[in-house]
Write an enzyme that holds these catalytic residues in place. Structure first.
Site, mmCIF file in Angstrom:
data_model
loop_
_atom_site.group_PDB
_atom_site.id
_atom_site.type_symbol
_atom_site.label_atom_id
_atom_site.label_comp_id
_atom_site.label_asym_id
_atom_site.label_seq_id
_atom_site.Cartn_x
_atom_site.Cartn_y
_atom_site.Cartn_z
ATOM 1 N N GLU A 76 2.591 -30.058 4.387
ATOM 2 C CA GLU A 76 3.027 -31.282 5.082
ATOM 3 C C GLU A 76 2.446 -32.453 4.312
ATOM 4 O O GLU A 76 1.230 -32.650 4.321
ATOM 5 C CB GLU A 76 2.492 -31.295 6.523
ATOM 6 C CG GLU A 76 2.965 -30.143 7.390
ATOM 7 C CD GLU A 76 4.451 -30.171 7.659
ATOM 8 O OE1 GLU A 76 5.063 -31.252 7.548
ATOM 9 O OE2 GLU A 76 5.002 -29.109 7.957
ATOM 10 N N GLU A 87 6.211 -26.931 10.695
ATOM 11 C CA GLU A 87 5.233 -26.536 11.700
ATOM 12 C C GLU A 87 5.882 -26.717 13.061
ATOM 13 O O GLU A 87 7.016 -27.171 13.175
ATOM 14 C CB GLU A 87 3.987 -27.415 11.573
ATOM 15 C CG GLU A 87 3.288 -27.243 10.238
ATOM 16 C CD GLU A 87 1.961 -27.988 10.146
ATOM 17 O OE1 GLU A 87 1.893 -29.142 10.602
ATOM 18 O OE2 GLU A 87 0.995 -27.403 9.628
#
Ligand code: NDP
Length: 486
Positions: A254, A466
């Protein structure tokens, strides 16, 4: 309020606190005053080796612990975080510089929600089966925990992002070696105690402190750590991908963002303006999802510019413990200098600083890292201010004429994390949501999160997702079993 001035941050390994083996320590700074207020363990490869051995040993039992029991412990950790809300919020604020009110209303409640959410989600995480009709066979998929997982998180939302990685990993039956940012280790340190109190068995979660280049690197290189869940900068993400690829580790990355905030004339103006203040400057602009490039349809541009600047000038920059602080301090001296360097370059690129731009001196805390919220009018989307992630209280504004123009500005950037759209036109909403290159598109809102949804970015903003079952899938290896019968 936690005002102790020599806080020693030890590693939490095999269920207890320990000094690093080399006895190496790093200074921990308080951004609000610029003073050192404690020391952090700087763990080396031997510390990671030891913690990984503990994690491996714990895995045998934890991976076969019933789902009910794992869920019960995660829910107790969530309760433990909530019970210490005030203490954790003050610790987060002191370590990071964010207003206590923000930590209390957003960061710490979300950390509790992360454990609660995955404590429930794991009970619903079912595997599939496929009957091979006519062939007298049945396939089913086992979802096996991976083993030892490395979780590495950044400084901007410290406990919030740290727990967002740890909770799904342990819920799925893995054991974890986790490293918070060395810049903001405090709440991760306190989490160890909360986990012990909740009955998490020793070795399931090991919280190792230290520099990215030593502690983080040792996590990447350890052969028994089979997956890495990372949130942080795109450059670090590249390095992690290069290091882990030849070792065939599973990766979730991320990374950074340079998100467009697109405002059409037909928007709900007051809602847009209030939200745009938040999406520009919440957490001193240090949120990967902040809308740092604001594009406004030309007929609305001058009105927006006037109203926005008036509102931005009214935002109080103050000590993070002060109730009037809308913005606190930036996280570190080096980060403050990086953000200031972008502001200094603005005129060379044709940028006009409409408000802000200066360091703020807060009485009694003259060495703190405070900066005025800053709005810069840019002439083109290709300038550095619109292309590079600044990650501070700095936004650019620019007018646009057509939907096609603004789509090309929005997508013409290496990043693709999120985008925000302000319009009441449903056709335009659908057209643009389909075409914007981003992992998340918010329409008439910002940062509204449902933890079941996939979270992540495209292009240089990351790889993988996620959230919800996406995270549980990342934290497990699917194994197909095919049974032939007669
Ligand atoms: P960094 O990439 O500098 O650091 C992130 C983490 O990686 C820290 O724990 C850091 O340790 C560690 N690290 C650094 N080098 C290595 C290495 N060689 N091996 C292993 N670990 C390493 O990011 P920042 O902390 O500066 O965070 C800001 C960035 O995070 C921004 O780009 C922001 O956009 C991004 N971010 C992305 C989010 C998303 O969900 N997409 C959410 C929030 C932030 P240390 O601190 O000791 O250097």
């Amino acid at each position: 309020m936690n005002t102790q001035d020599n806080i020693i941050i030890q590693n939490y390994s095999n269920g207890s606190y320990k000094n690093p083996q080399s006895n190496a320590w790093i200074d921990n700074y308080e951004p609000a005053s610029g003073k050192v207020y404690g020391k952090i363990a700087n763990s080396n490869a031997q510390d990671i080796q030891e913690a990984t051995a503990f994690a491996k040993a714990a895995f045998t039992t934890w991976s076969t612990t019933t789902i009910d029991e794992r869920s019960r412990i995660l829910l107790k950790i969530a309760d433990g975080i909530e019970n210490r809300l005030q203490e954790l919020a003050e610790a987060e604020s002191r370590d990071n510089g964010k207003p206590v009110s923000l930590a209390k209303n957003v960061d710490i409640p979300r950390a509790a929600s992360n454990f609660r959410f995955f404590g429930h989600a794991i009970t619903q995480f079912a595997s599939e089966s496929h009957e091979s009709v006519g062939l007298q066979a049945i396939n089913f998929t086992l979802r096996k925990p991976i083993g030892v997982v490395g979780c590495i998180s950044p400084w901007n939302l410290p406990l919030y992002l740290f727990t967002w990685k740890i909770a799904p990993a342990i819920a799925a039956g893995n054991c974890v070696i986790a490293k918070p940012s060395e810049v903001t280790p405090m709440t991760a340190f306190l989490l160890g105690e909360i986990c012990t109190e909740a009955g998490l068995p020793p070795g399931v979660l090991n919280i190792m402190h230290g520099l990215g280049t030593t502690t983080g690197q040792a996590i990447l290189e350890h052969p028994e750590i089979k997956a890495i869940s990372f949130t942080g900068g795109t450059k670090t993400g590249e390095h992690i991908a290069r290091t882990c690829a030849p070792k065939f580790k599973k990766l979730s990355l991320e990374l950074g963002g340079k998100n467009p905030n697109i405002i059409f004339t037909d928007c709900d103006y007051d809602l847009m303006l209030n939200t745009t203040i938040r999406s520009s400057f919440a957490n001193q602009g240090q949120i990967c999802l902040c809308g740092s490039r604001i594009f406004v349809e030309r007929p609305l541009y001058e009105k927006f510019k006037k109203d926005f600047i008036t509102r931005v000038k009214g935002l109080t920059v103050a000590h993070p413990a002060s109730a009037k602080a809308k913005l606190g301090a930036l996280v570190s001296k080096s980060h403050l200098e990086k953000v200031q360097s972008y502001i200094a370059q603005a005129p060379e690129e044709g940028g006009i600083i409409l408000c802000g731009g200066n360091q703020v001196i807060v009485e009694g805390y003259e060495n703190g890292y405070y900066l005025e919220p800053t709005v810069i009018e840019v002439q083109s989307n290709s300038c550095k201010l619109n292309q590079e992630e600044i990650f501070g209280p700095v936004v650019t504004i620019m007018p646009f004429d057509t939907e096609e123009d603004v789509l090309s500005y929005a997508n013409d950037v290496t990043y693709g994390l999120s985008a925000t759209l302000w319009t009441k036109d449903i056709d335009r909403t659908m057209r643009m949501s389909n075409t914007l290159q981003a992992g998340i598109v918010w329409v008439n809102t910002w940062m509204m999160r449902d933890l079941r949804t996939p979270f992540g970015g495209v292009k240089a903003s990351g790889v993988g997702r996620e959230g919800g079952f996406e995270a549980l899938r990342f934290c497990t290896e699917p194994k197909n079993v095919c049974i032939k019968y007669t």
